[in-house]
Design a protein around this motif. Structure first.
Motif, PDB file in Angstrom:
ATOM      1  N   THR A 158       0.808  -1.226   0.000  1.00  0.00           N
ATOM      2  CA  THR A 158       0.000   0.000   0.000  1.00  0.00           C
ATOM      3  C   THR A 158       0.844   1.280   0.000  1.00  0.00           C
ATOM      4  O   THR A 158       0.355   2.330  -0.402  1.00  0.00           O
ATOM      5  CB  THR A 158      -0.924   0.026   1.243  1.00  0.00           C
ATOM      6  N   SER A 159       2.094   1.193   0.447  1.00  0.00           N
ATOM      7  CA  SER A 159       2.888   2.422   0.658  1.00  0.00           C
ATOM      8  C   SER A 159       3.707   2.802  -0.574  1.00  0.00           C
ATOM      9  O   SER A 159       4.945   2.771  -0.558  1.00  0.00           O
ATOM     10  CB  SER A 159       3.813   2.233   1.870  1.00  0.00           C
TER      11      SER A 159
ATOM     12  N   TYR B 235       0.532 -14.475  15.188  1.00  0.00           N
ATOM     13  CA  TYR B 235       1.857 -14.004  14.744  1.00  0.00           C
ATOM     14  C   TYR B 235       2.941 -15.016  15.133  1.00  0.00           C
ATOM     15  O   TYR B 235       3.838 -15.332  14.341  1.00  0.00           O
ATOM     16  CB  TYR B 235       2.107 -12.645  15.396  1.00  0.00           C
TER      17      TYR B 235
ATOM     18  N   THR C   9      10.493   0.502  14.823  1.00  0.00           N
ATOM     19  CA  THR C   9       9.741   0.722  13.575  1.00  0.00           C
ATOM     20  C   THR C   9       8.298   1.057  13.961  1.00  0.00           C
ATOM     21  O   THR C   9       7.942   1.034  15.140  1.00  0.00           O
ATOM     22  CB  THR C   9       9.690  -0.539  12.678  1.00  0.00           C
TER      23      THR C   9
HETATM   24  P1  NAP Z   1       6.411  -2.325   9.225  1.00  0.00           P
HETATM   25  O1  NAP Z   1       7.221  -1.109   9.502  1.00  0.00           O
HETATM   26  O2  NAP Z   1       5.010  -2.402   9.698  1.00  0.00           O
HETATM   27  O3  NAP Z   1       6.475  -2.631   7.650  1.00  0.00           O
HETATM   28  C1  NAP Z   1       5.825  -3.764   7.153  1.00  0.00           C
HETATM   29  C2  NAP Z   1       6.148  -3.911   5.698  1.00  0.00           C
HETATM   30  O4  NAP Z   1       5.441  -5.077   5.212  1.00  0.00           O
HETATM   31  C3  NAP Z   1       5.669  -2.735   4.878  1.00  0.00           C
HETATM   32  O5  NAP Z   1       6.640  -2.441   3.906  1.00  0.00           O
HETATM   33  C4  NAP Z   1       4.396  -3.241   4.227  1.00  0.00           C
HETATM   34  O6  NAP Z   1       4.154  -2.703   2.943  1.00  0.00           O
HETATM   35  C5  NAP Z   1       4.737  -4.701   4.048  1.00  0.00           C
HETATM   36  N1  NAP Z   1       3.530  -5.507   3.848  1.00  0.00           N
HETATM   37  C6  NAP Z   1       2.511  -5.722   4.700  1.00  0.00           C
HETATM   38  N2  NAP Z   1       1.576  -6.499   4.136  1.00  0.00           N
HETATM   39  C7  NAP Z   1       2.021  -6.787   2.884  1.00  0.00           C
HETATM   40  C8  NAP Z   1       1.495  -7.549   1.805  1.00  0.00           C
HETATM   41  N3  NAP Z   1       0.330  -8.170   1.903  1.00  0.00           N
HETATM   42  N4  NAP Z   1       2.217  -7.629   0.662  1.00  0.00           N
HETATM   43  C9  NAP Z   1       3.409  -6.979   0.550  1.00  0.00           C
HETATM   44  N5  NAP Z   1       3.949  -6.240   1.547  1.00  0.00           N
HETATM   45  C10 NAP Z   1       3.264  -6.139   2.701  1.00  0.00           C
HETATM   46  O7  NAP Z   1       7.121  -3.628   9.851  1.00  0.00           O
HETATM   47  P2  NAP Z   1       8.618  -3.852  10.337  1.00  0.00           P
HETATM   48  O8  NAP Z   1       8.663  -3.577  11.790  1.00  0.00           O
HETATM   49  O9  NAP Z   1       9.562  -3.187   9.442  1.00  0.00           O
HETATM   50  O10 NAP Z   1       8.708  -5.442  10.176  1.00  0.00           O
HETATM   51  C11 NAP Z   1       9.305  -6.055   9.044  1.00  0.00           C
HETATM   52  C12 NAP Z   1       9.401  -7.545   9.330  1.00  0.00           C
HETATM   53  O11 NAP Z   1      10.165  -7.763  10.519  1.00  0.00           O
HETATM   54  C13 NAP Z   1       8.042  -8.195   9.563  1.00  0.00           C
HETATM   55  O12 NAP Z   1       8.013  -9.474   8.999  1.00  0.00           O
HETATM   56  C14 NAP Z   1       7.974  -8.295  11.076  1.00  0.00           C
HETATM   57  O13 NAP Z   1       7.126  -9.334  11.465  1.00  0.00           O
HETATM   58  C15 NAP Z   1       9.419  -8.544  11.421  1.00  0.00           C
HETATM   59  N6  NAP Z   1       9.778  -8.161  12.787  1.00  0.00           N
HETATM   60  C16 NAP Z   1       9.654  -6.879  13.212  1.00  0.00           C
HETATM   61  C17 NAP Z   1      10.021  -6.565  14.529  1.00  0.00           C
HETATM   62  C18 NAP Z   1       9.942  -5.160  15.070  1.00  0.00           C
HETATM   63  O14 NAP Z   1      10.190  -4.973  16.266  1.00  0.00           O
HETATM   64  N7  NAP Z   1       9.629  -4.167  14.278  1.00  0.00           N
HETATM   65  C19 NAP Z   1      10.505  -7.563  15.394  1.00  0.00           C
HETATM   66  C20 NAP Z   1      10.599  -8.857  14.899  1.00  0.00           C
HETATM   67  C21 NAP Z   1      10.247  -9.142  13.606  1.00  0.00           C
HETATM   68  P3  NAP Z   1       3.070  -1.517   2.663  1.00  0.00           P
HETATM   69  O15 NAP Z   1       3.288  -0.478   3.715  1.00  0.00           O
HETATM   70  O16 NAP Z   1       3.414  -1.097   1.288  1.00  0.00           O
HETATM   71  O17 NAP Z   1       1.710  -2.137   2.748  1.00  0.00           O
END
Ligand code: NAP
Length: 260
Positions: free
Chosen positions: A53-54, A170, A205
């Motif tokens: 979406t972004s 999750y 994030t």
């Molecule tokens: P975020 O800032 O919420 O970003 C999520 C990303 O996933 C965005 O680029 C979003 O794209 C994309 N996305 C969501 N649904 C999608 C779909 N259906 N198809 C394609 N893209 C999709 O998350 P983040 O914190 O960077 O996390 C990235 C990864 O790290 C995730 O797998 C998360 O589970 C993992 N993780 C994060 C943390 C943390 O503390 N942040 C910790 C452990 C693991 P759009 O915005 O374009 O929709």
């Protein structure tokens, strides 16, 4: 044997060189994915930024990469959809001619205690975090096996290892990614295709910003390094794995020591 300063600088510049490689980063528009995309590009990879979406954020990541002299394109794809994920890989190959690195990073949370968790919230999280990696990996695997080179890196989570209150959906998805990583690694090891996972802890994030302040205070108290991780610290592990040829089936924890 002594080496000149020029040679040393050259060697340092070449650390983790990915010149000529093509990398797809799912969810590369924001957060951890956008930093991974930029760091891969800085090492010379041509980067496909997948977003859902972004769009504006995805294009500003491209601008940053191009400003630094790198190459990137953005493709809109919902990776929870099999056909769209296959189109993403087809578009990548038609644009850059190959695919070498797949970073399965796209993810969402829909936190709710299990008693209140709807089937819809369960399905959404499983589809975006777990089914997506079947979709994208099935689209790249034949190419990687044929070229006898591939790096598949799955961004799992500490929640897949330790569980998380209100996160059965999750946690199930992120644990599933670890099992997938180890099993696929066994199948592809002899063909030069490595498959690894990264388990970030709590990273700064938007996803982490959604954690309520009181819960965050409790979390910080439990992290031995007493701070959240940065997206760059996750990207460092991605670069390391992208350049490693004898590491496969592993899960690297990037978590400040909160889970050992
Ligand atoms: P975020 O800032 O919420 O970003 C999520 C990303 O996933 C965005 O680029 C979003 O794209 C994309 N996305 C969501 N649904 C999608 C779909 N259906 N198809 C394609 N893209 C999709 O998350 P983040 O914190 O960077 O996390 C990235 C990864 O790290 C995730 O797998 C998360 O589970 C993992 N993780 C994060 C943390 C943390 O503390 N942040 C910790 C452990 C693991 P759009 O915005 O374009 O929709």
């Amino acid at each position: 044997m002594s080496i000149s300063q020029n040679e040393l600088i050259h060697q340092n510049e070449d650390t983790y060189s990915l010149k000529g490689k093509v990398a797809i980063v799912t969810g590369g528009s924001r957060g951890i994915g956008s930093t991974i995309a930029k760091e891969l590009a800085k090492k010379g990879a041509n980067v496909v930024i997948n977003y859902n979406t972004s769009k504006t954020s995805a294009y500003s990541v491209i601008e940053e990469i191009e400003f630094l002299g790198g190459s990137a394109v953005a493709f809109q794809t919902d990776v929870s959809n099999l056909d769209e994920a296959h189109s993403l890989v087809e578009e990548t190959i038609s644009h850059y001619g190959r695919v070498d690195i797949l970073i399965n990073n796209a993810g969402i949370t829909r936190d709710r205690t299990f008693k209140k968790l709807s089937k819809h919230e369960w399905d959404d999280v499983i589809n975006v975090n777990l089914n997506s990696i079947y979709h994208t990996t099935s689209a790249v695997i034949n190419t990687m096996l044929e070229q006898k080179y591939g790096r598949i890196i799955n961004i799992s989570s500490i929640i897949g290892q330790a569980g998380g209150f209100g996160q059965t959906n999750y946690s199930a998805a992120k644990s599933g990614m670890i099992g997938f990583t180890k099993s696929l690694a066994l199948e592809t090891a002899k063909s030069g295709v490595t498959v690894n996972a990264i388990c970030p802890g709590y990273i700064e994030t938007e996803m982490a910003a959604a954690i309520p302040a009181k819960v965050m205070d409790n979390l910080l108290a439990k992290i031995p390094m007493q701070r959240l991780g940065t997206t760059s610290e996750v990207a460092e592990a991605v670069l390391f794995l992208a350049n490693s040829s004898y590491i496969t089936g592993q899960c690297i924890n990037v978590n400040g020591g909160v889970y050992m």
